[in-house]
Write a protein that holds these residues in place. Structure first.
Motif, short mmCIF file in Angstrom:
data_model
loop_
_atom_site.label_atom_id
_atom_site.label_comp_id
_atom_site.label_asym_id
_atom_site.label_seq_id
_atom_site.Cartn_x
_atom_site.Cartn_y
_atom_site.Cartn_z
N ARG A 25 0.83 -1.21 0.00
CA ARG A 25 0.00 0.00 0.00
C ARG A 25 0.86 1.26 0.00
N LEU A 26 1.96 1.20 0.70
CA LEU A 26 2.89 2.33 0.69
C LEU A 26 3.45 2.54 -0.72
N GLN A 27 3.71 1.46 -1.43
CA GLN A 27 4.20 1.57 -2.80
C GLN A 27 3.11 2.14 -3.71
N ILE A 28 1.85 1.77 -3.50
CA ILE A 28 0.75 2.35 -4.28
C ILE A 28 0.70 3.86 -4.06
N ILE A 29 0.82 4.30 -2.82
CA ILE A 29 0.82 5.73 -2.51
C ILE A 29 2.00 6.40 -3.21
N ARG A 30 3.16 5.77 -3.17
CA ARG A 30 4.37 6.33 -3.81
C ARG A 30 4.15 6.48 -5.33
N GLY A 42 -5.88 -1.27 -12.83
CA GLY A 42 -5.14 -2.25 -13.62
C GLY A 42 -3.70 -1.83 -13.86
N GLU A 43 -3.50 -0.53 -14.15
CA GLU A 43 -2.13 -0.04 -14.36
C GLU A 43 -1.27 -0.23 -13.12
N ILE A 44 -1.83 0.12 -11.98
CA ILE A 44 -1.08 -0.01 -10.73
C ILE A 44 -0.83 -1.48 -10.42
N GLY A 45 -1.83 -2.32 -10.61
CA GLY A 45 -1.67 -3.75 -10.40
C GLY A 45 -0.56 -4.33 -11.28
N ASP A 46 -0.52 -3.88 -12.54
CA ASP A 46 0.52 -4.34 -13.46
C ASP A 46 1.90 -3.87 -13.00
N LEU A 47 2.00 -2.62 -12.57
CA LEU A 47 3.28 -2.09 -12.11
C LEU A 47 3.82 -2.87 -10.91
N LEU A 48 2.90 -3.34 -10.07
CA LEU A 48 3.31 -4.06 -8.86
C LEU A 48 3.20 -5.58 -9.02
N SER A 53 -7.43 -9.55 -7.41
CA SER A 53 -8.03 -9.64 -6.09
C SER A 53 -7.12 -9.01 -5.02
N ALA A 54 -5.82 -9.22 -5.13
CA ALA A 54 -4.89 -8.61 -4.17
C ALA A 54 -4.90 -7.09 -4.32
N ALA A 55 -4.87 -6.62 -5.55
CA ALA A 55 -4.90 -5.18 -5.80
C ALA A 55 -6.19 -4.58 -5.25
N SER A 56 -7.31 -5.23 -5.50
CA SER A 56 -8.61 -4.74 -5.03
C SER A 56 -8.63 -4.59 -3.51
#
Length: 99
Positions: A25-30, A42-48, A53-56
């Motif tokens: 979650r910290l990486q998503i904020i970053r 989807g873009e964020i999920g792909d980047l990580l 389901s995990a991204a959601s």
């Protein structure tokens, strides 16, 4: 001695700190802070490299803590930072994510 908090702001702080205590979650904020724009889930999920389901799960936790705002457009969801909450509760936090 027991200290009870009845302050609504403290409840908000607890949710925020719990949401930020996870490295993903910290990486998503970053990512959102560095992009300075909304991104699709989807873009964020792909980047990580995360499953949907995990991204959601992570997006929901951030949204419920008030750290992000989600906008739905058709089948897609777009996420952006709720910079107001950061300015109010953690005014210099985002600047620490530049590196």
């Amino acid at each position: 001695m027991t200290i009870k908090s009845t302050n609504k702001d403290d409840e908000v702080r607890v949710k925020i700190f719990k949401a930020l205590a996870d490295p993903i979650r910290l990486q998503i904020i970053r990512i959102l802070y560095q992009k300075q724009d909304e991104l699709s889930c989807g873009e964020i999920g792909d980047l990580l490299n995360m499953s949907k389901s995990a991204a959601s799960y992570h997006f929901k936790t951030l949204r419920e803590a008030g750290l992000t705002i989600t906008r739905k457009a058709g089948q897609n969801k777009f996420v952006r930072l709720n910079e107001g909450i950061f300015r109010t509760i953690l005014p210099t936090f985002l600047e620490t994510l530049k590196n």
